[in-house]
Enzyme design. Structure first.
Site, PDB file in Angstrom:
ATOM      1  CG  ASP A  31      33.575  23.625  36.709  1.00  0.00           C
ATOM      2  OD1 ASP A  31      33.700  23.240  37.892  1.00  0.00           O
ATOM      3  OD2 ASP A  31      32.624  24.346  36.326  1.00  0.00           O
ATOM      4  CB  SER A 125      22.632  13.257  47.784  1.00  0.00           C
ATOM      5  OG  SER A 125      21.871  13.926  48.755  1.00  0.00           O
ATOM      6  CE1 TYR A 150      21.307  17.150  43.545  1.00  0.00           C
ATOM      7  CE2 TYR A 150      19.930  16.724  45.469  1.00  0.00           C
ATOM      8  CZ  TYR A 150      21.172  16.798  44.893  1.00  0.00           C
ATOM      9  OH  TYR A 150      22.278  16.510  45.631  1.00  0.00           O
ATOM     10  CE  LYS A 154      23.705  14.239  42.879  1.00  0.00           C
ATOM     11  NZ  LYS A 154      24.973  14.299  42.135  1.00  0.00           N
TER      12      LYS A 154
END
Ligand code: UD1
Length: 339
Positions: A31, A125, A150, A154
């Site tokens: 991360d 998503s 965004y 995806k």
């Protein structure tokens, strides 16, 4: 078995690490801490009794990614959460989103291709469906032009994986299309930590209730729905996390039907914004200060999952309700503000 979780200190990532460790997997988290806190490691450790391995690493730094995989070439599977996810910000900074979400995906896949075990789970998503023509939404619903960079990352991300799977039969992957993840771990050790003003409904509700925000604006009550507000499929993050473990096991046990599969992850139940508020008021025992405001640009009217494929093919279904999720989100908000 060693599993890499990128973005493992984030909201969904951290809950998934807990479920992986509960199932006995040996987890390594990477991360970059750009939208997460190192304290999350303590939360995971408190719940599971095991401190996961952690490396602070920015996936945009390609040589570091190569170095990481070279020293961990015994990884059996990768769950890839690391990505930026603020829709509005992506409109302002498209290149940052393509770099953060697409370049990094390519780097990770290139390294996975060098591994003996090439098992890959991708966070996608329901945004890929846009406003679907038919509800509930099945995995066969067409992917609609993305409303934001965004959303586009995806869609492009799924395409990149699919095309790579076509030419690399050793790579096995599953894209999980999340509906609206909410809630927190029932232990209140981990939960959502939005930076700045929350854009999503549930953190805005809990921050309003705790006094951090003055009032919630309900974005539109003139939609063609029963009470005029938008409908979404709110899924408890713990249920969502468990789906990742099931998906991973499907790949590890060679149960997948093709080397690129897609599953919707939702409850199958649509709730309006006003129903979500009512649920919050019920479980918290307090009235929420809200007003009806104008529509938010880019919002779809209604989206909820057809869960048949996830239930019957993946073998997973949700166990927790909207009330459970709201109660856990509220408990979490109270804990982090009263620290
Ligand atoms: C949003 C993103 C979606 C992304 C998902 C990830 C947008 C348009 N969509 O989904 O692409 O995959 O987050 O978490 O940003 N609402 C209010 N008042 C608020 C906030 C939200 O009324 O202050 C309403 C919205 O109009 C919507 C519902 O609550 O009807 C849920 O909103 P949100 O939590 O932002 O999720 P999505 O818009 O579904």
């Amino acid at each position: 078995m060693k599993i890499l979780v990128t973005g493992g200190l984030g909201f969904i990532g951290s809950h998934t690490v807990v479920e992986l460790q509960n199932e006995g997997f040996d987890v390594i988290i990477i991360d970059d801490l750009s939208n997460s806190s190192i304290d999350v490691l303590d939360g995971i450790t408190a719940i599971t009794g095991v401190k996961p391995h952690f490396e602070k690493l920015d996936l945009k730094e390609r040589s570091k990614v190569e170095g990481f995989f070279a020293t961990h070439n015994d990884i059996a599977g990768v769950i890839h959460f690391a990505a930026s996810k603020a829709v509005g910000e992506s409109v302002q900074k498209p290149l940052m989103y393509y770099e953060n979400n697409i370049n990094t995906l390519v780097y990770v896949l290139k390294e996975i291709e060098k591994l003996e075990h090439q098992n890959f789970i991708f966070s996608s998503s329901c945004t890929v469906y846009g406003q679907a023509d038919k509800l509930p939404i099945t995995e066969n619903a067409p992917v609609k032009p993305a409303e934001s960079p965004y959303g586009n990352t995806k869609q492009i991300g799924e395409e990149i994986i699919k095309e790579t799977c076509k030419v690399n039969a050793s790579l096995k992957s599953i894209a999980l299309r999340y509906f609206n993840p909410i809630g927190a771990h029932p232990s209140t050790q981990i939960g959502e930590l939005p930076k700045g003003v929350p854009q999503n409904l549930v953190p805005f509700i809990t921050q309003t209730a705790i006094g951090l925000r003055q009032q919630l604006s309900v974005f539109g009550d003139d939609y063609p729905t029963e009470d005029g507000t938008c409908i979404r499929d709110y899924i408890h993050v713990v249920d969502l996390a468990k789906a990742h473990v099931v998906a991973l096991q499907r790949l590890l046990n060679d149960k997948n039907e093709s080397n690129f599969e897609v599953f919707n992850l939702g409850t199958g139940k649509g709730s309006s914004v006003l129903e979500a508020i009512k649920s919050f008021e019920k479980v918290s025992g307090q009235q929420l200060n809200y007003k009806i405001a104008g529509r938010r640009e880019g919002d779809v009217i209604a989206a909820y999952a057809d869960t048949n494929k996830a239930n019957n093919v993946l073998g997973w279904k949700t166990e927790l309700t909207l009330d459970d999720a709201m109660a856990s989100a509220w408990k979490w908000e109270q804990k982090i503000r009263n620290k």
